[in-house]
Design an enzyme around this catalytic site. Structure first.
Site, PDB file in Angstrom:
ATOM      1  NE  ARG A  99      -4.061  -1.886   0.121  1.00 28.61           N
ATOM      2  CZ  ARG A  99      -3.996  -3.082  -0.410  1.00 28.61           C
ATOM      3  NH1 ARG A  99      -2.884  -3.483  -1.016  1.00 28.61           N
ATOM      4  NH2 ARG A  99      -5.015  -3.918  -0.344  1.00 28.61           N
TER       5      ARG A  99
ATOM      6  CD  GLU B 242      -3.071   3.078  -6.153  1.00 26.35           C
ATOM      7  OE1 GLU B 242      -4.006   2.340  -6.521  1.00 26.35           O
ATOM      8  OE2 GLU B 242      -2.116   2.684  -5.471  1.00 26.35           O
TER       9      GLU B 242
ATOM     10  CG  HIS C  71      -2.779  -0.945  -7.046  1.00 24.42           C
ATOM     11  ND1 HIS C  71      -3.343  -0.229  -6.019  1.00 24.42           N
ATOM     12  CD2 HIS C  71      -2.617  -2.213  -6.552  1.00 24.42           C
ATOM     13  CE1 HIS C  71      -3.522  -1.012  -4.969  1.00 24.42           C
ATOM     14  NE2 HIS C  71      -3.088  -2.232  -5.271  1.00 24.42           N
TER      15      HIS C  71
END
Length: 329
Positions: free
Chosen positions: A239, A268, A287
């Site tokens: 994370r 993001e 991601h």
């Protein structure tokens, strides 16, 4: 037949949600809208979703704080892929009469990507690929070996253990630390237990595999980065908030560490003008640690199950409380 429930599937970037599972068991009771782009800030999300009773989230791509629940009075069911989602205020969902459900997931895809990032950065694979395609000089970089190097694993759960096993195959020295890690757990896996400071000082590769929690937000900051070797790299597929992003950018700019391979970020999608995009000593992916065919098939199969159970009045897999992401930091 009663009016179908309006169901929104958010952030389906690859437009595959309806292909990855059999939706026929719920299709006659749903009016499904797929959003294949990030909706934007909370105002944009509230406007787009104001008429939906069911919302399906892909992990943490869209945050659901208390203020958003208050703006969506028609919402009745929120389903997120994955077993946990710190972007969702679970108590707020309950307070607003919304059932928040989750799904199972596979852990191994993120571990596999971690090794791709490590090898990609240390062997300069993206650089050499681009150079070859652009008809540049033959061989531009000198790679770094894995054998004999020390990999520091921050978090030795399922993912950390997967990393440790592969590192052993590469002939690497393996050390580990986390807030809850015990020497006994390290012994089980043949990994050296060290202090946090020694993890930082000794690692040639520091890879992060701990969960986001109140104790791990900002766990790696300026002081911790200053303890790392100037030849070391940092890898984060966990994370973004675990690493102080501004401190990392500064360390990379000043070459206080050799590089960073990142799959996660504070914000993001990563803004177009974010400084990480322009640093030459980084390897960045959007991601995608969990974005694999097997995971998506599992995610959406269980999403359909969650919706079917809710429609039948027997909802399952309720989300549990989690440390909330502070998106203002």
């Amino acid at each position: 037949m009663s009016q179908p429930y309006r169901c929104a599937i958010l952030n389906d970037y690859q437009s595959v949600a309806l292909k990855m599972a059999d939706w026929s068991g719920v299709a006659d009771q749903l009016d499904i809208t797929v959003f294949d782009r990030h909706l934007g800030d909370e105002n944009a999300v509230a406007v787009a979703l104001q008429d939906f009773e069911i919302v399906v989230l892909m992990r943490e791509r869209t945050a659901f704080p208390r203020s958003l629940f208050a703006r969506l009075p028609k919402l009745k069911l929120l389903v997120t892929t994955g077993r946990r989602n710190p972007s969702v205020d679970i108590q707020a969902a309950r307070d607003h009469g919304v059932f928040a459900a989750g799904t199972g997931s596979f852990d191994h895809p993120t571990g596999e990507l971690t090794w791709g990032l490590i090898l990609g950065l240390l062997r300069q694979i993206p650089l050499e690929d681009a150079n070859l395609r652009q008809r540049g000089p033959w061989q531009r970089s000198v790679g770094v070996d894995l054998k004999g190097r020390t990999i520091g694993i921050l978090g030795l759960g399922k993912l950390g253990a997967q990393i440790a096993r592969v590192a052993e195959a590469f002939g690497m020295r393996r050390i580990a630390w986390s807030n809850n890690l015990t020497p006994e757990r390290c012994t089980e896996l043949g990994v050296e237990y060290v202090s946090k400071d020694e993890l930082l000082r000794q690692s040639d590769i520091l890879t992060i595999h701990t969960n986001l929690s109140k104790r791990t937000i900002g766990l790696i900051g300026a002081a911790e980065l200053a303890m790392m070797k100037p030849t070391a790299i940092l890898v984060n597929t966990s994370r973004g908030f675990i690493v102080d992003e501004r401190a990392l950018v500064e360390a990379l700019r000043q070459n206080r560490i050799a590089g960073a391979a990142l799959d996660v970020y504070d914000q993001e999608p990563l803004p177009d003008d974010h400084p990480l995009r322009d640093l030459p000593n980084t390897l960045l992916t959007p991601h995608i640690g969990y974005v694999t065919e097997d995971n998506y098939r599992l995610f959406f199969k269980l999403v359909v199950e969650d919706i079917r159970a809710w429609l039948d009045g027997a909802p399952i897999r309720e989300l549990t409380h989690e440390a909330q992401l502070d998106r203002t930091q």
